[in-house]
Design a protein around this motif. Structure first.
Motif, PDB file in Angstrom:
ATOM      1  N   ARG A   1       0.842  -1.178  -0.079  1.00 45.87           N
ATOM      2  CA  ARG A   1       0.144   0.060  -0.033  1.00 45.87           C
ATOM      3  C   ARG A   1       0.947   1.325  -0.194  1.00 45.87           C
ATOM      4  N   GLY A   2       1.825   1.262   0.710  1.00 44.99           N
ATOM      5  CA  GLY A   2       2.835   2.533   0.750  1.00 44.99           C
ATOM      6  C   GLY A   2       3.480   2.676  -0.647  1.00 44.99           C
ATOM      7  N   ALA A   3       3.735   1.561  -1.332  1.00 48.00           N
ATOM      8  CA  ALA A   3       4.612   1.606  -2.610  1.00 48.00           C
ATOM      9  C   ALA A   3       3.336   2.210  -3.607  1.00 48.00           C
TER      10      ALA A   3
ATOM     11  N   GLU B   1       1.406   6.828  -6.580  1.00 42.23           N
ATOM     12  CA  GLU B   1       0.427   7.824  -6.844  1.00 42.23           C
ATOM     13  C   GLU B   1       0.959   9.290  -6.397  1.00 42.23           C
ATOM     14  N   GLU B   2       1.558   9.376  -5.347  1.00 44.39           N
ATOM     15  CA  GLU B   2       2.052  10.659  -5.061  1.00 44.39           C
ATOM     16  C   GLU B   2       3.120  11.242  -6.111  1.00 44.39           C
TER      17      GLU B   2
ATOM     18  N   GLU C   1       3.218  10.225  -8.958  1.00 46.46           N
ATOM     19  CA  GLU C   1       2.326  10.769 -10.360  1.00 46.46           C
ATOM     20  C   GLU C   1       1.676  12.149 -10.007  1.00 46.46           C
ATOM     21  N   ALA C   2       1.102  12.258  -8.780  1.00 45.35           N
ATOM     22  CA  ALA C   2       0.473  13.588  -8.643  1.00 45.35           C
ATOM     23  C   ALA C   2       1.518  14.705  -8.809  1.00 45.35           C
ATOM     24  N   ILE C   3       2.633  14.584  -8.209  1.00 48.53           N
ATOM     25  CA  ILE C   3       3.683  15.351  -8.161  1.00 48.53           C
ATOM     26  C   ILE C   3       4.072  15.921  -9.535  1.00 48.53           C
ATOM     27  N   LYS C   4       4.114  14.631 -10.265  1.00 49.09           N
ATOM     28  CA  LYS C   4       4.486  14.848 -11.774  1.00 49.09           C
ATOM     29  C   LYS C   4       3.558  15.609 -12.446  1.00 49.09           C
ATOM     30  N   LYS C   5       2.282  15.560 -12.114  1.00 52.04           N
ATOM     31  CA  LYS C   5       0.984  16.071 -12.760  1.00 52.04           C
ATOM     32  C   LYS C   5       1.239  17.428 -12.375  1.00 52.04           C
ATOM     33  N   TRP C   6       1.457  17.624 -11.046  1.00 52.77           N
ATOM     34  CA  TRP C   6       1.641  19.349 -10.639  1.00 52.77           C
ATOM     35  C   TRP C   6       2.636  19.911 -11.282  1.00 52.77           C
ATOM     36  N   GLU C   7       3.846  19.205 -11.228  1.00 53.03           N
ATOM     37  CA  GLU C   7       5.030  19.758 -12.119  1.00 53.03           C
ATOM     38  C   GLU C   7       4.590  19.951 -13.597  1.00 53.03           C
TER      39      GLU C   7
END
Length: 282
Positions: A111-113, A118-119, A121-127
């Protein structure tokens, strides 16, 4: 018998001196060897026996000490082995719980992985979004610079307009407001025109649909009339045929009736003649 006399050849004096020096050197080397090897340079066997007995006692003491150390080490090993068995029993008892813990830990790790992925990917999307916004900001700044340049270039026209039309329009913004009002009015009129055209199109569509429906009804009625007319013609033809058949039947029946009547008359005449003959015979 001849006596053999050994002749001793005399050597030079310096050779004897060399032999003496060599013998002394050998004794010195031999004494140093005995000191290093801890041996006794003595020819008395009793002294040698006592010496070896002393060495044997030392060796026995060392052997007893080694046995004692070995016994202590064995006792220590047995205690460690017993402790190891206790720990092994406890480990076996806690195996299922430990297995469950490992499983839960693995699930948490998965779950952590997943969450980390996901985090990321979210950081990449925000970038990517940030880079896109930065590019958009740069583009807007370039557009702003172009607009500022255009305003500076057209400042002379603004001044000329204010000199010429200052009585009608106080500020250039009033022209923009008037233009926006005209655009809004035009947009309203276009919407009204589109609504009217749409209403006309709907009416035209309804009229065409009603016309098509009426045509279909008329076509159905014509088909029904044609079918009824065809049935009437068939019935009329059948009635004519039946009438002809009835006429033929009536003709045949009349002929049969005439034949029957003639037969009756003939039979009656024969009967009368037979009666007359009987009366005459009597």
């Amino acid at each position: 018998m001849q006596l053999q006399v050994e002749v001793i050849h005399q050597k030079p004096l310096y050779n004897y001196v060399l032999d003496y020096i060599k013998s002394k050197n050998f004794e010195v080397v031999l004494s140093k060897y005995h000191e290093k090897s801890n041996t006794i340079r003595c020819g008395d066997p009793h002294i040698l026996i006592e010496h070896y007995k002393e060495k044997l006692r030392k060796i026995e003491k060392q052997l007893a000490k080694a046995r004692k150390n070995k016994a202590q080490e064995q006792t220590k090993i047995m205690a460690e082995y017993a402790s190891f068995e206790v720990k092994e029993t406890a480990l076996r008892k806690n195996f299922f719980r430990f297995n469950k813990f490992i499983k839960e830990n693995g699930e948490k790790r998965e779950r952590g992985a997943i969450k980390m992925k996901e985090e990321k990917e979210a950081i990449k999307k925000w970038e990517e979004k940030t880079n896109h916004l930065k590019g958009l900001l740069d583009k807007l700044e370039s557009i702003k610079n172009v607009i500022d340049d255009a305003i500076r270039k057209h400042k002379i026209y603004e001044n000329f307009f204010m000199k010429c039309c200052g009585d009608i329009f106080k500020q250039p913004g009033e022209i923009v407001e008037r233009y926006e009002l005209l655009l809004e009015t035009r947009h309203t009129l276009l919407e009204r025109q589109n609504n009217i055209l749409m209403t006309l199109e709907n009416f035209k569509t309804d009229l065409m649909r009603e016309t098509e429906a009426a045509k279909l009804v008329i076509l159905g009625l014509n088909t029904r009339i044609f079918n009824l007319q065809e049935r009437y013609e068939n019935s009329r033809y059948k009635s004519t045929v039946n009438e002809n058949i009835i006429v033929d039947i009536y003709g045949v029946a009349g002929e049969k009736l005439e034949e029957i009547t003639e037969t009756k008359l003939t039979v009656n005449e024969m009967f009368m003649s037979i009666n007359k003959t009987d009366e005459i015979v009597r």
